[in-house]
Design a protein around this motif. Structure first.
Motif, PDB file in Angstrom:
ATOM      1  N   GLY A  70       4.407  -7.787  14.057  1.00 12.78           N
ATOM      2  CA  GLY A  70       3.265  -6.954  14.441  1.00 12.78           C
ATOM      3  C   GLY A  70       2.393  -6.530  13.273  1.00 12.78           C
ATOM      4  N   VAL A  71       2.711  -7.041  12.065  1.00 13.57           N
ATOM      5  CA  VAL A  71       1.926  -6.664  10.888  1.00 13.57           C
ATOM      6  C   VAL A  71       1.525  -7.897  10.085  1.00 13.57           C
ATOM      7  CG1 VAL A  71       3.020  -4.391  10.679  1.00 13.57           C
ATOM      8  CG2 VAL A  71       3.928  -6.315   9.383  1.00 13.57           C
ATOM      9  N   LEU A  72       0.480  -7.746   9.299  1.00 15.63           N
ATOM     10  CA  LEU A  72       0.009  -8.781   8.377  1.00 15.63           C
ATOM     11  C   LEU A  72      -0.146  -8.144   7.006  1.00 15.63           C
ATOM     12  CD1 LEU A  72      -2.947  -9.947  10.641  1.00 15.63           C
ATOM     13  CD2 LEU A  72      -0.754 -11.106  10.431  1.00 15.63           C
ATOM     14  N   LEU A  85       0.565   1.958   2.663  1.00 18.51           N
ATOM     15  CA  LEU A  85       2.001   1.737   2.801  1.00 18.51           C
ATOM     16  C   LEU A  85       2.368   0.297   2.510  1.00 18.51           C
ATOM     17  CD1 LEU A  85       2.650   3.790   6.063  1.00 18.51           C
ATOM     18  CD2 LEU A  85       3.029   4.484   3.703  1.00 18.51           C
ATOM     19  N   SER A  86       3.566   0.101   1.981  1.00 20.41           N
ATOM     20  CA  SER A  86       4.098  -1.242   1.748  1.00 20.41           C
ATOM     21  C   SER A  86       4.718  -1.749   3.050  1.00 20.41           C
ATOM     22  CB  SER A  86       5.156  -1.206   0.656  1.00 20.41           C
ATOM     23  OG  SER A  86       6.273  -0.449   1.088  1.00 20.41           O
ATOM     24  N   GLU A  87       4.932  -3.059   3.108  1.00 21.82           N
ATOM     25  CA  GLU A  87       5.518  -3.661   4.312  1.00 21.82           C
ATOM     26  C   GLU A  87       6.893  -3.072   4.596  1.00 21.82           C
ATOM     27  OE1 GLU A  87       6.093  -8.103   6.264  1.00 21.82           O
ATOM     28  OE2 GLU A  87       5.878  -7.917   4.101  1.00 21.82           O
ATOM     29  N   SER A  88       7.699  -2.860   3.561  1.00 25.10           N
ATOM     30  CA  SER A  88       9.046  -2.327   3.756  1.00 25.10           C
ATOM     31  C   SER A  88       9.044  -0.889   4.271  1.00 25.10           C
ATOM     32  CB  SER A  88       9.857  -2.411   2.461  1.00 25.10           C
ATOM     33  OG  SER A  88       9.258  -1.620   1.459  1.00 25.10           O
ATOM     34  N   SER A  89       7.986  -0.149   3.991  1.00 19.54           N
ATOM     35  CA  SER A  89       7.932   1.234   4.476  1.00 19.54           C
ATOM     36  C   SER A  89       7.309   1.339   5.867  1.00 19.54           C
ATOM     37  CB  SER A  89       7.185   2.131   3.486  1.00 19.54           C
ATOM     38  OG  SER A  89       5.849   1.713   3.352  1.00 19.54           O
ATOM     39  N   VAL A 104      -5.599  -0.694   8.635  1.00 18.63           N
ATOM     40  CA  VAL A 104      -4.683  -0.652   7.495  1.00 18.63           C
ATOM     41  C   VAL A 104      -3.717   0.519   7.672  1.00 18.63           C
ATOM     42  CG1 VAL A 104      -4.532  -0.391   4.987  1.00 18.63           C
ATOM     43  CG2 VAL A 104      -6.416  -1.692   5.989  1.00 18.63           C
ATOM     44  N   PHE A 105      -2.432   0.281   7.398  1.00  8.81           N
ATOM     45  CA  PHE A 105      -1.430   1.343   7.472  1.00  8.81           C
ATOM     46  C   PHE A 105      -1.544   2.246   6.243  1.00  8.81           C
ATOM     47  CE2 PHE A 105       0.609  -1.624  10.368  1.00  8.81           C
ATOM     48  CZ  PHE A 105       1.193  -0.794  11.311  1.00  8.81           C
ATOM     49  N   VAL A 106      -1.696   3.544   6.491  1.00 11.61           N
ATOM     50  CA  VAL A 106      -1.743   4.531   5.416  1.00 11.61           C
ATOM     51  C   VAL A 106      -0.673   5.585   5.673  1.00 11.61           C
ATOM     52  CG1 VAL A 106      -4.188   4.203   4.861  1.00 11.61           C
ATOM     53  CG2 VAL A 106      -3.532   5.890   6.578  1.00 11.61           C
ATOM     54  N   GLU A 107      -0.398   6.363   4.630  1.00 13.62           N
ATOM     55  CA  GLU A 107       0.590   7.428   4.744  1.00 13.62           C
ATOM     56  C   GLU A 107       0.257   8.308   5.946  1.00 13.62           C
ATOM     57  OE1 GLU A 107       1.096  10.934   1.856  1.00 13.62           O
ATOM     58  OE2 GLU A 107       2.406   9.351   1.086  1.00 13.62           O
TER      59      GLU A 107
END
Length: 168
Positions: A70-72, A85-89, A104-107
Protein backbone atom coordinates in the motif's frame (compact mmCIF):
# COMPACT_ATOMS: atom_id res chain seq x y z
CA UNK A 1 9.77 40.71 -8.94
CA UNK A 2 10.07 40.08 -12.69
CA UNK A 3 11.94 43.36 -13.33
CA UNK A 4 14.56 42.55 -10.70
CA UNK A 5 14.89 38.87 -11.62
CA UNK A 6 15.08 39.51 -15.39
CA UNK A 7 17.95 41.99 -15.00
CA UNK A 8 21.09 40.67 -16.79
CA UNK A 9 23.83 39.55 -14.38
CA UNK A 10 26.75 39.49 -16.82
CA UNK A 11 29.51 41.83 -15.62
CA UNK A 12 27.60 42.59 -12.42
CA UNK A 13 27.77 41.35 -8.85
CA UNK A 14 24.61 39.87 -7.34
CA UNK A 15 24.12 39.85 -3.57
CA UNK A 16 21.38 37.40 -2.53
CA UNK A 17 20.51 37.05 1.17
CA UNK A 18 17.64 35.12 2.75
CA UNK A 19 15.86 37.25 5.35
CA UNK A 20 13.53 34.66 6.86
CA UNK A 21 12.72 30.99 7.29
CA UNK A 22 9.97 28.68 6.08
CA UNK A 23 8.65 27.13 2.90
CA UNK A 24 8.40 30.53 1.21
CA UNK A 25 11.45 32.60 2.14
CA UNK A 26 11.84 36.36 1.59
CA UNK A 27 15.20 37.03 -0.11
CA UNK A 28 16.94 40.41 -0.41
CA UNK A 29 18.52 40.84 -3.87
CA UNK A 30 20.98 43.62 -4.69
CA UNK A 31 22.61 44.14 -8.08
CA UNK A 32 25.98 45.93 -8.12
CA UNK A 33 27.64 47.52 -11.10
CA UNK A 34 31.12 48.34 -9.90
CA UNK A 35 30.62 49.69 -6.38
CA UNK A 36 27.16 51.11 -7.06
CA UNK A 37 23.84 49.40 -6.30
CA UNK A 38 21.78 49.66 -9.49
CA UNK A 39 18.81 47.61 -8.32
CA UNK A 40 17.54 46.15 -5.07
CA UNK A 41 14.43 44.46 -3.83
CA UNK A 42 12.93 41.57 -1.94
CA UNK A 43 11.58 38.50 -3.69
CA UNK A 44 9.90 35.43 -2.26
CA UNK A 45 11.44 32.07 -3.02
CA UNK A 46 9.82 28.68 -2.53
CA UNK A 47 12.36 26.36 -0.91
CA UNK A 48 12.25 22.62 -1.62
CA UNK A 49 14.65 19.72 -1.27
CA UNK A 50 14.73 16.39 -3.08
CA UNK A 51 14.26 13.53 -0.66
CA UNK A 52 13.26 9.86 -0.50
CA UNK A 53 9.70 9.83 0.88
CA UNK A 54 7.08 7.19 1.55
CA UNK A 55 3.90 7.81 -0.42
CA UNK A 56 0.43 6.36 0.07
CA UNK A 57 -0.28 3.97 -2.82
CA UNK A 58 -4.04 3.66 -2.30
CA UNK A 59 -6.78 5.27 -0.21
CA UNK A 60 -6.43 4.49 3.48
CA UNK A 61 -9.00 5.18 6.17
CA UNK A 62 -8.54 5.82 9.86
CA UNK A 63 -7.77 2.51 11.58
CA UNK A 64 -6.38 0.75 8.48
CA UNK A 65 -3.10 -1.08 8.94
CA UNK A 66 -0.48 0.02 6.40
CA UNK A 67 0.80 -2.91 4.33
CA UNK A 68 3.93 -2.97 2.18
CA UNK A 69 1.83 -3.19 -1.00
CA UNK A 70 0.00 0.00 0.00
CA UNK A 71 3.03 2.30 -0.09
CA UNK A 72 5.61 3.54 -2.60
CA UNK A 73 9.04 5.02 -1.98
CA UNK A 74 9.80 7.92 -4.33
CA UNK A 75 12.22 10.79 -4.79
CA UNK A 76 10.20 14.00 -4.49
CA UNK A 77 10.80 17.71 -4.14
CA UNK A 78 9.36 18.53 -0.71
CA UNK A 79 9.39 21.38 1.78
CA UNK A 80 12.26 21.25 4.28
CA UNK A 81 11.55 20.85 7.96
CA UNK A 82 8.59 18.46 7.78
CA UNK A 83 9.15 15.13 9.49
CA UNK A 84 8.81 12.57 6.72
CA UNK A 85 8.47 8.94 7.81
CA UNK A 86 10.65 6.06 6.66
CA UNK A 87 9.13 2.91 5.17
CA UNK A 88 9.97 0.90 8.30
CA UNK A 89 8.13 3.39 10.51
CA UNK A 90 4.99 3.22 8.33
CA UNK A 91 4.56 -0.50 7.54
CA UNK A 92 2.49 -2.36 10.14
CA UNK A 93 1.23 0.80 11.82
CA UNK A 94 -2.32 2.12 11.92
CA UNK A 95 -3.51 5.17 9.96
CA UNK A 96 -4.71 7.99 12.23
CA UNK A 97 -6.49 10.05 9.52
CA UNK A 98 -7.68 9.43 5.98
CA UNK A 99 -4.86 9.36 3.40
CA UNK A 100 -5.24 9.64 -0.36
CA UNK A 101 -3.06 8.05 -3.07
CA UNK A 102 0.07 10.13 -3.67
CA UNK A 103 0.01 11.72 -0.21
CA UNK A 104 3.40 11.71 1.56
CA UNK A 105 3.51 10.10 5.02
CA UNK A 106 4.55 12.59 7.70
CA UNK A 107 4.85 12.37 11.47
CA UNK A 108 1.40 12.07 13.00
CA UNK A 109 -0.16 10.14 10.09
CA UNK A 110 0.31 6.71 11.72
CA UNK A 111 0.57 5.21 15.17
CA UNK A 112 1.55 1.82 16.53
CA UNK A 113 -1.17 -0.82 16.21
CA UNK A 114 -3.02 -1.93 19.34
CA UNK A 115 -1.62 -5.30 20.33
CA UNK A 116 -3.75 -5.76 23.43
CA UNK A 117 -7.32 -4.55 23.90
CA UNK A 118 -9.09 -3.97 27.20
CA UNK A 119 -10.51 -7.31 28.36
CA UNK A 120 -8.10 -9.47 26.32
CA UNK A 121 -6.74 -12.50 28.12
CA UNK A 122 -3.00 -12.70 27.62
CA UNK A 123 -0.05 -14.75 28.74
CA UNK A 124 2.23 -12.82 31.11
CA UNK A 125 5.82 -13.99 31.40
CA UNK A 126 7.97 -12.85 34.31
CA UNK A 127 11.67 -13.36 33.65
CA UNK A 128 14.13 -13.49 36.54
CA UNK A 129 17.57 -14.66 35.50
CA UNK A 130 17.10 -18.08 33.90
CA UNK A 131 13.65 -18.60 35.46
CA UNK A 132 10.41 -17.77 33.63
CA UNK A 133 7.05 -17.73 35.40
CA UNK A 134 3.94 -17.68 33.18
CA UNK A 135 0.38 -16.82 34.13
CA UNK A 136 -2.81 -15.77 32.40
CA UNK A 137 -4.25 -12.32 33.04
CA UNK A 138 -6.93 -9.97 31.74
CA UNK A 139 -5.91 -6.56 30.34
CA UNK A 140 -7.49 -3.62 32.17
CA UNK A 141 -6.54 -1.15 29.42
CA UNK A 142 -5.46 -1.26 25.81
CA UNK A 143 -1.78 -1.32 24.89
CA UNK A 144 0.61 -0.79 22.00
CA UNK A 145 4.06 -2.32 21.61
CA UNK A 146 6.39 -1.07 24.34
CA UNK A 147 3.65 0.38 26.57
CA UNK A 148 3.32 -0.71 30.20
CA UNK A 149 -0.30 -1.46 31.10
CA UNK A 150 -2.20 -2.96 34.03
CA UNK A 151 -3.53 -6.53 34.20
CA UNK A 152 -5.60 -8.50 36.70
CA UNK A 153 -4.74 -12.13 37.42
CA UNK A 154 -7.29 -14.77 36.37
CA UNK A 155 -6.42 -16.80 39.49
CA UNK A 156 -6.89 -13.96 41.98
CA UNK A 157 -9.10 -10.99 40.98
CA UNK A 158 -7.48 -8.84 43.70
CA UNK A 159 -4.00 -9.32 42.25
CA UNK A 160 -3.05 -6.59 39.80
CA UNK A 161 0.23 -6.32 37.95
CA UNK A 162 1.78 -4.10 35.32
CA UNK A 163 3.60 -5.50 32.31
CA UNK A 164 5.16 -4.30 29.07
CA UNK A 165 3.32 -5.20 25.88
CA UNK A 166 5.66 -6.96 23.46
CA UNK A 167 3.29 -8.97 21.25
CA UNK A 168 -0.44 -9.57 20.66
Amino acid sequence: DATLLDMPGAGRVLDVQPTGLGTVVPVLVRVFEGERVIAAGTVKVRVEQQQHVVVCGRSLRRGDIVAKDGVLVEDRWVAPGARYLSESSVIGNVVKNRLEPGQVFVEGDVEAALLVKRGDIVNLACLSGSIVMNTKARALTQGREGEVIEFVSLRNAKSRVTAKVIAP
